[in-house]
Design a protein around this motif. Structure first.
Motif, mmCIF file in Angstrom:
data_model
loop_
_atom_site.group_PDB
_atom_site.id
_atom_site.type_symbol
_atom_site.label_atom_id
_atom_site.label_comp_id
_atom_site.label_asym_id
_atom_site.label_seq_id
_atom_site.Cartn_x
_atom_site.Cartn_y
_atom_site.Cartn_z
ATOM 1 N N ILE A 13 0.644 -0.720 -0.381
ATOM 2 C CA ILE A 13 -0.268 -0.208 0.351
ATOM 3 C C ILE A 13 1.016 1.312 -0.220
ATOM 4 O O ILE A 13 1.666 1.495 0.586
ATOM 5 N N CYS B 197 0.925 1.590 -7.742
ATOM 6 C CA CYS B 197 0.478 -0.086 -7.844
ATOM 7 C C CYS B 197 0.694 -0.288 -6.678
ATOM 8 O O CYS B 197 1.986 0.189 -6.079
ATOM 9 N N ALA B 198 0.343 -1.864 -6.472
ATOM 10 C CA ALA B 198 1.171 -3.225 -5.712
ATOM 11 C C ALA B 198 2.262 -3.576 -6.639
ATOM 12 O O ALA B 198 1.915 -3.369 -8.043
ATOM 13 N N THR C 109 -6.733 -7.785 -2.736
ATOM 14 C CA THR C 109 -7.309 -5.773 -2.820
ATOM 15 C C THR C 109 -8.361 -5.915 -2.476
ATOM 16 O O THR C 109 -9.322 -6.214 -2.290
ATOM 17 N N LEU D 228 -2.894 -7.533 2.534
ATOM 18 C CA LEU D 228 -3.442 -6.766 2.039
ATOM 19 C C LEU D 228 -2.742 -6.009 0.613
ATOM 20 O O LEU D 228 -1.424 -5.687 1.119
ATOM 21 N N GLY E 131 -3.202 -4.020 -1.487
ATOM 22 C CA GLY E 131 -3.953 -2.497 -1.620
ATOM 23 C C GLY E 131 -5.300 -2.306 -2.118
ATOM 24 O O GLY E 131 -6.431 -2.962 -1.635
ATOM 25 N N GLY E 132 -6.143 -1.002 -2.503
ATOM 26 C CA GLY E 132 -7.438 -0.884 -2.759
ATOM 27 C C GLY E 132 -7.594 0.009 -3.653
ATOM 28 O O GLY E 132 -6.395 1.303 -3.517
#
Ligand code: ADP
Ligand code: MG
Length: 327
Positions: free
Chosen positions: A27, A31-32, A87, A118, A120-121
């Protein structure tokens, strides 16, 4: 509290490139960066949960966090993939800290149990809506457990205890009464389902086809039959003796209702899978290693269609309706 503070406080917790992690970058950037093991394939799946459709507005946020990830892990399980990362796209009516704390606790407890990070999102204001995309790893040489891989003569299995989640839903809907203990059990099955992640991986190289049961056992099995161009026979005595009689929730229900819940209940997140009859010991070992029961409930036939067979050989002609969002 703003969007970024909410993310930083409740969702940002991985150090980006801890050694051994699948994330090269987590995060915080545009982008991841995901680093699957060399030679593996990425398994990718998304599931969206909408308030009023997939969960009740009154559900405890920690349980919702658990379930949101569980339904995605269940898709990985159904192909036999090992969880890597996910994500999280969230629409929230407001930046509700208590909600975010509870939701993230439930989410991360399950994520940690599966070493799924996790990556990203996205966060936006709007009616409560949760969309997770999950990434898993499949060994390069393994045959994934596809819907299209069932073969005539295969045994047909289901994991765990299908039907119990539906009993809880009917209690919430007011159409069914359960005693406190049975309700607590059923409610856990509905709100905190256990994705059969270890089982799916243990079945690689053992099972042919698999699907996870979200809409109802027969309906989801129907996808396998259609994709594989085969049919199936289900032994109802086995369903009654092994899936209904042993359930603390279903055993006490009227027999027809219990049968409907098992065969068409939905929200089970069990695996339905097929394997050659020569693999029975291997299936038992896979189930043992995953710590879950599996029930051999029937057989895959070359003849198309689904047959529900009574003990005296007669066919049950009753129809069962799976869940369909647009029906
Ligand atoms: P962009 O403007 O490119 O969409 P954002 O400002 O929305 O980026 O997000 C900033 C960072 O926070 C990104 O790395 C994104 O992946 C992460 N992020 C946003 N919302 C969430 C969330 N709900 N859970 C996890 N990470 C999130
Ligand atoms: Mg964004």
């Amino acid at each position: 509290m703003g969007e970024f503070e909410l993310i930083n406080r409740y969702f940002r917790r991985e150090r980006a490139s801890e050694p051994g992690r699948p994330l090269e970058l987590g995060i915080g950037d545009d982008c991841a960066l995901l680093r699957p093991a060399p030679g593996t394939r990425l398994a990718v799946s998304s599931d969206m949960l909408v308030e009023g459709r997939h969960f009740l507005s009154t559900v405890d946020p920690a349980r919702l966090g658990h379930k949101s990830l569980a339904v995605n892990l269940s898709d990985l399980a159904a192909v036999g993939a090992r969880p890597l990362a996910f994500t999280l796209a969230l629409a929230l009516p407001r930046a509700d800290e208590a909600w975010a704390r509870g939701f993230s606790e439930g989410l991360f407890a399950l994520a940690d149990a599966h070493a799924c990070v996790l990556a990203g999102g996205d966060t936006t204001q709007g009616p409560l809506n949760i969309c997770i995309t999950i990434f898993g790893e499949l060994p390069g040489d393994a045959r994934a457990l596809l819907r299209s891989s069932a073969r005539p003569g295969d045994d047909l299995y289901v994991s765990g205890a299908p039907g119990e989640a539906r009993a809880a839903l009917e209690v919430f809907r007011g159409t069914l009464a359960l005693d406190a203990q049975a309700f607590a059990h059923a409610r856990d099955r509905m709100e905190r389902p256990t994705p059969r992640v270890q089982l799916g991986q243990a079945l690689l190289g053992v099972a042919h086809a698999a699907i996870d049961v979200s809409d109802g056992l027969l309906g989801d099995l129907g996808h396998v039959l259609a994709a594989s161009g085969v049919g199936a026979s289900i032994t109802l005595d086995t369903v009654r003796e092994q899936l209904i009689a042993s359930s603390p929730v279903l055993a006490g229900l009227p027999p027809d209702l219990a049968l409907e819940f098992v065969l068409a209940g939905g929200d089970d997140y069990e695996l339905v899978f097929t394997a050659a009859a020569t693999q029975r010991d291997a299936v038992a070992r896979a189930a043992m290693s995953a710590g879950v029961t599996v029930t051999r409930m029937g057989r895959i036939d070359a003849q198309q269609g689904l047959r529900l067979i009574e003990g005296d050989g007669r066919l049950l002609t009753r129809r069962f309706q799976s869940f369909d969002h647009f029906a």
